[in-house]
Structure formats: structure tokens, C-alpha cells
Design a protein around this motif. Structure first.
Motif, short mmCIF file in Angstrom:
data_model
loop_
_atom_site.label_atom_id
_atom_site.label_comp_id
_atom_site.label_asym_id
_atom_site.label_seq_id
_atom_site.Cartn_x
_atom_site.Cartn_y
_atom_site.Cartn_z
N LEU A 304 38.89 12.18 62.00
CA LEU A 304 38.35 12.07 60.64
C LEU A 304 39.48 11.86 59.64
N VAL A 305 40.58 12.58 59.86
CA VAL A 305 41.74 12.39 58.98
C VAL A 305 42.26 10.96 59.12
N ALA A 306 42.36 10.50 60.37
CA ALA A 306 42.84 9.13 60.60
C ALA A 306 41.89 8.11 59.99
N ALA A 307 40.61 8.44 59.96
CA ALA A 307 39.63 7.51 59.38
C ALA A 307 39.81 7.42 57.87
N GLY A 308 40.53 8.36 57.29
CA GLY A 308 40.82 8.29 55.86
C GLY A 308 39.91 9.15 55.00
N VAL A 309 39.17 10.09 55.60
CA VAL A 309 38.34 10.94 54.75
C VAL A 309 39.26 11.86 53.94
N ASP A 310 38.80 12.30 52.78
CA ASP A 310 39.64 13.10 51.90
C ASP A 310 39.70 14.55 52.32
N LEU A 311 38.54 15.05 52.79
CA LEU A 311 38.48 16.45 53.23
C LEU A 311 37.55 16.51 54.44
N ALA A 312 37.91 17.35 55.41
CA ALA A 312 37.01 17.59 56.53
C ALA A 312 37.07 19.08 56.84
N CYS A 313 35.94 19.64 57.24
CA CYS A 313 35.95 21.07 57.58
C CYS A 313 35.28 21.30 58.92
N GLY A 314 35.69 22.37 59.58
CA GLY A 314 35.13 22.73 60.88
C GLY A 314 35.25 24.24 61.07
N SER A 315 34.63 24.69 62.15
CA SER A 315 34.54 26.13 62.41
C SER A 315 35.66 26.57 63.35
N GLY A 316 36.14 27.80 63.17
CA GLY A 316 37.20 28.31 64.04
C GLY A 316 36.68 28.86 65.36
N ASP A 317 35.40 29.24 65.39
CA ASP A 317 34.91 29.95 66.58
C ASP A 317 33.90 29.15 67.39
N LYS A 318 33.97 27.85 67.29
CA LYS A 318 33.13 27.03 68.18
C LYS A 318 34.06 26.36 69.20
N LEU A 319 34.23 25.06 69.13
CA LEU A 319 35.05 24.38 70.16
C LEU A 319 36.51 24.81 70.11
N LEU A 320 36.95 25.29 68.96
CA LEU A 320 38.34 25.72 68.82
C LEU A 320 38.64 26.96 69.68
N CYS A 321 37.60 27.75 69.97
CA CYS A 321 37.75 29.02 70.71
C CYS A 321 38.67 29.99 69.97
N GLY A 322 38.54 30.04 68.68
CA GLY A 322 39.34 30.96 67.89
C GLY A 322 38.46 32.02 67.26
N PRO A 323 39.00 32.72 66.25
CA PRO A 323 38.20 33.71 65.53
C PRO A 323 37.26 33.01 64.57
N GLN A 324 36.27 33.73 64.06
CA GLN A 324 35.42 33.13 63.02
C GLN A 324 36.30 32.73 61.85
N ALA A 325 36.26 31.46 61.51
CA ALA A 325 37.09 30.95 60.42
C ALA A 325 36.57 29.58 60.02
N GLY A 326 36.91 29.15 58.83
CA GLY A 326 36.61 27.80 58.40
C GLY A 326 37.92 27.07 58.19
N LEU A 327 38.03 25.89 58.79
CA LEU A 327 39.26 25.11 58.66
C LEU A 327 38.97 23.95 57.72
#
Ligand code: PLP
Length: 478
Positions: A304-327
Motif C-alpha cells: 500500500l505504501v509502494a502504491a502511494g497511499v498517504d496513510l494505511a492502518c492495520g491491526s497488531g494482533d491479526k496476521l502480525l501475531c503481535g499484541p493488540q495494537a493499531g499500526l
């Protein structure tokens, strides 16, 4: 034998180890209250009910008076019964403490079970950062106040190619913060495809989120088809942003069309309108390995960053396998505004989250391994694991079963493979849930299915022990 004659004094009950375990969990006073209440309840039971509660056998009809030597077992029976009853009341009134659960559903990202497990090495390292102090906001080299977002920022830059990254408490918070930053002054309109006005779950509905963030929703296209021209026609002086939302747990089939991130980012750039993408799953880099077709078609934050979007957000505790967080990742200008927005102070994560996220992002940087990998095991090794377990469970079979990524990611793309099955029904399923450790599995065609792809191999032994205990409780064995 009058069992009531053997009621131990309250102080003896409170000193018993079984009650001491409750005191450690709930505190002396609540335990004292419930122990007294339970003794009163038992005292007023009919003789037969009391015997059942104490697990004492019926008096033998021909044997006359029970011998006086029954006294010691009677006291331990009282202690066990009171501990059980008081424990249930305490759990009811105060909530039972959280327990480690073995997830044998084959759904790796399981919302009801805390979503993704952390990599074991990350979880193992956390206590030493949490039972003392850590340099979350102190620059140790300079002796100055540090920035709590600094580490995640650097790691997210390295992992996604973004100019800047920011972490908040969850993805919903990331979306709200981004929208609050993008919609200001006269520019309040956010353009969204009608095919993406979804509810993600837990009353998280895109139109409601926009309303809460003070944005004015401009719907374009139709439920099944939205074209670039639809977005273009909606642009005007009041347009604050173009928003694209990954529909997660929802798919439209058939005559469909949507607009990819590249053309959308391009349109935004030409008109000076920022583009925000809610990616959702926290996939950092392309995952389209041939071995994992279930993740193909899910765009990563890096893409998404490479596509040139200005902002993108995702979850920390889904595919990332991290703690609940918003990236949040994207252009420095926008991410920096998010960091400086007053809302950020209310949405910024605590040190436990930051510590876990830091370690998980470093594992991503190093290329794994992650709990997500368990969904695609080496078939030979997985077969051996199942055979080892089946050999110790009379009546167990190894049968075909589908696993799922879960958490709204690749909802319709099963991961074929094999699982253990045992004869059993709802009763066995419930005993497993109530066991120690609790095990969550599922039923299929009158058999219990245990899919080890969502189980940490370290938990195989406790899982087998819990299974044997649950089956011993009755004669369901095949
Ligand atoms: C999961 C998800 C959310 C919500 O994320 P949380 O971390 O639970 O707040 C929002 N948008 C999408 C597309 C999602 O998949």
C-alpha cells in the motif's frame, strides 16, 4: 452418621490449602464471606443432598451405626465441598481469573480467545520488562526524555518502506485518529465505496466510525461495483480524503469491481486529496508465497505504501501475531500530524504493548518464525505429530480437516490438512472447556475434531492429559 457434626470450624476451613488458593486469587475478606455462605448452604441441605455434595456414600443398610473413625475423611470432604462451592460463588461474583486456553479449533486468529498468540520467545521476554522498569521513554545514551513511538516508527519504516509509523491501541483507534487528522475545517467529506461500508464485528461499522470522527460520509458506486470514475465524480472542495476499507470477513461474488490502491492513490495525488487505506490484518509485507495461497490477494502495508497511499492502518494482533495494537504508516506529514493530535494522548499504547510489539516487529524483520506459520506445517512432520498423539489416545483417528486463518483474514479460504478426531459429543466438548487446562475444539459428524495447527507444539502434552482426563470422566471412549 450425622455429617453436620463434622463441619470444621471456620478458621480450620480458612487455613486449608484448597481455600488458601482461593484467598490468593480473591483476597481474605471475599473468601471468608463465601466460605461462611457455603457452609450455611450445605448445613441446610437434606441428608441425601448433603451426602452427594460431600461425595459420601449412602450408609450401608445392614451395617448399623457408622464407625466413629469416619471423622477425618468427613472433614476433608467438607473442605473440598466448601472450596468447590465458594470457588464457584467467587467466580460468579468476581469473575474467574483469565486462564491459558489450548485452542484446538484450527482457527489461528481467534477473536474470542485473544486473537493471535504472541511468539513464545516474545512472551517469555516480557516479564523482565514489566516487573521492573524499561527505557520506554528515556534515551539512555543521552540521559534525556525519549519518544515512546521511536522504536516502532523505525521498525515500521524498515518493514514497510513508509516515511513514518505510529502505534496506537488498536486498528479502530488508528482509523479514528487518521480520520480526525484528515477531516478538518471545511474539508469533512470522506469518499467510500458502497461495497466497503462494512461492519467488521463488535459494532465496528465504517459509517458509524466516520460519524464519530466528525467526518461526512460520501458513498460512491454500488454494493457490487465501484469504478475509479465514481470516486472522481465525488471529488469537490469539501473532500477531505478517499478511504478504502478491506472488507475482511465479507465477500461479494459474481459481477463485481473495485478500485485498487494504485489507481486510487493516483487519483488522490492528481487532485491533492489524501488517500487512507484500512488494511485491517496487519500484514506488513507481501505474503503471496505459493504455499500460502490463502493470503494471496491481501495487500500488505508495504504494498500500500509502494502504491502511494498517504496513510494505511492495520491491526497488531491479526496476521502480525503481535499484541493488540493499531499500526499507522504512511507519509511523514500525515503520520506526524496523527502523533501531534490531542487524541493520540488518549490512544497511545502502554509499555506492555510497546514491549511486545517491538519484539514481534524484530522477528518480522529477521524473517520469523511466527505462530502464523503453524497453519502451514511441513506435511510429513505434522503427520508424525498427529500419529504420536493418536497412538496415545485410544480410538483416535487422523482425518482430513480445514484450518482457517481467522480474524476476518481470508475468511473463505480453508487451509486443507489433517486433524485428530475422537468419538464424542457436546458433553465431551464441555468437559474439555471446563478442564485444566481448558481446551476448545469442535464437533463434526458426531466426532470431536482437534486441529493441532492452532496449538503450540509445547502444549501437546497438556492437551493429551486434558483429553484423557475429560474422557475418563465417562465412558464415551470409542
Ligand atoms: C480488524 C479490523 C479492524 C479493527 O481492528 P481492531 O484492531 O480490532 O481495532 C478495522 N478494520 C479492518 C479492515 C479490520 O480487519
Amino acid at each position: 452418621m450425622d455429617l453436620r457434626r463434622h463441619i470444621p470450624p471456620i478458621h480450620r476451613l480458612l487455613d486449608a490449602p484448597a481455600i488458601g488458593r482461593l484467598t490468593a486469587l480473591y483476597g481474605r475478606e471475599p473468601v471468608g464471606i463465601q466460605v461462611r455462605a457455603e457452609v450455611e448452604r450445605l448445613r441446610h441441605l437434606a441428608a441425601g443432598e448433603l451426602r452427594a455434595a460431600l461425595g459420601v456414600a449412602e450408609p450401608d443398610a445392614g451395617a448399623g451405626d457408622a464407625p466413629a473413625t469416619a471423622e477425618p475423611p468427613a472433614e476433608s470432604a467438607w473442605i473440598a465441598a466448601v472450596a468447590r462451592g465458594a470457588g464457584e460463588r467467587l467466580a460468579h461474583h468476581l469473575g474467574a481469573p483469565l486462564r491459558r486456553v489450548i485452542n484446538a479449533t484450527g482457527i489461528l486468529i481467534h477473536t474470542n480467545l485473544g486473537r493471535a498468540p504472541l511468539p513464545p520467545v516474545v512472551a517469555a521476554g516480557l516479564p523482565r520488562l514489566l516487573d521492573a522498569y524499561c527505557d520506554v521513554e528515556l534515551d539512555l545514551a543521552a540521559g534525556r526524555r525519549g519518544d515512546r513511538n521511536h522504536r516502532a516508527d523505525r521498525l515500521l519504516q524498515a518493514l514497510t518502506g513508509a516515511e513514518m509509523g505510529l502505534v496506537v491501541n488498536n486498528n479502530a483507534a488508528a482509523l479514528v485518529l487518521a480520520l480526525a487528522v484528515l477531516t478538518r475545517g471545511e474539508r469533512r467529506q470522506v469518499v467510500v465505496s458502497r461495497g466497503e461500508l462494512v461492519e467488521i464485528g463488535g459494532s465496528f461499522r465504517i459509517p458509524d466510525v466516520l460519524a464519530q470522527a466528525g467526518a461526512e460520509l460520501v458513498e460512491v458506486g454500488t454494493t457490487n461495483r465501484t469504478r475509479l470514475a465514481d470516486y472522481a465524480a465525488a471529488l469537490g472542495p469539501a473532500t477531505a480524503a478517499l478511504l478504502k476499507v478491506h472488507p475482511s470477513n465479507y465477500r461479494i461474488h459474481g459481477f463485481t469491481a473495485d478500485v485498487g490502491a494504485v489507481p486510487l492513490a493516483d487519483l488522490g495525488r492528481r487532485h491533492g486529496v489524501p488517500v487512507l487505506v484500512d488494511e485491517g490484518a496487519g500484514l506488513l509485507r507481501p505474503a503471496a508465497e505459493p504455499r500460502r495461497p490463502q493470503l494471496a490477494g491481501h495487500e500488505s502495508l508495504a504494498e500500500l505504501v509502494a502504491a502511494g497511499v498517504d496513510l494505511a492502518c492495520g491491526s497488531g494482533d491479526k496476521l502480525l501475531c503481535g499484541p493488540q495494537a493499531g499500526l499507522l504508516v504512511g507519509r511523514r506529514e500525515w503520520v506526524e500530524r496523527c502523533r501531534r493530535h490531542p487524541l493520540y494522548r488518549a490512544l497511545r499504547p502502554n509499555r506492555a504493548t510497546l514491549a511486545a510489539l517491538d519484539a514481534v516487529l524484530r522477528i518480522h524483520l529477521a524473517g520469523g518464525p511466527l505462530p502464523l506459520d503453524r497453519l502451514w506445517p511441513d506435511p510429513g512432520e505434522h503427520r508424525q505429530r498427529l500419529e504420536r498423539a493418536a497412538a496415545r489416545l485410544p480410538g483416535a483417528r487422523i482425518e482430513a480437516a480445514d484450518a482457517f486463518v481467522g480474524g476476518g483474514a481470508a475468511a473463505e479460504r480453508p487451509i486443507p490438512g489433517e486433524a485428530l478426531t475422537l468419538r464424542g459429543g457436546d458433553a465431551l466438548l464441555e468437559r474439555l472447556r471446563r478442564g485444566d487446562p481448558p481446551v476448545v475444539a469442535y464437533l463434526r459428524d458426531g466426532r470431536l475434531v482437534l486441529d493441532l495447527r492452532s496449538v503450540d507444539p509445547e502444549d501437546d502434552e497438556p492437551l493429551l492429559a486434558a483429553l484423557r482426563a475429560a474422557r475418563d470422566e465417562d465412558t464415551l471412549d470409542a
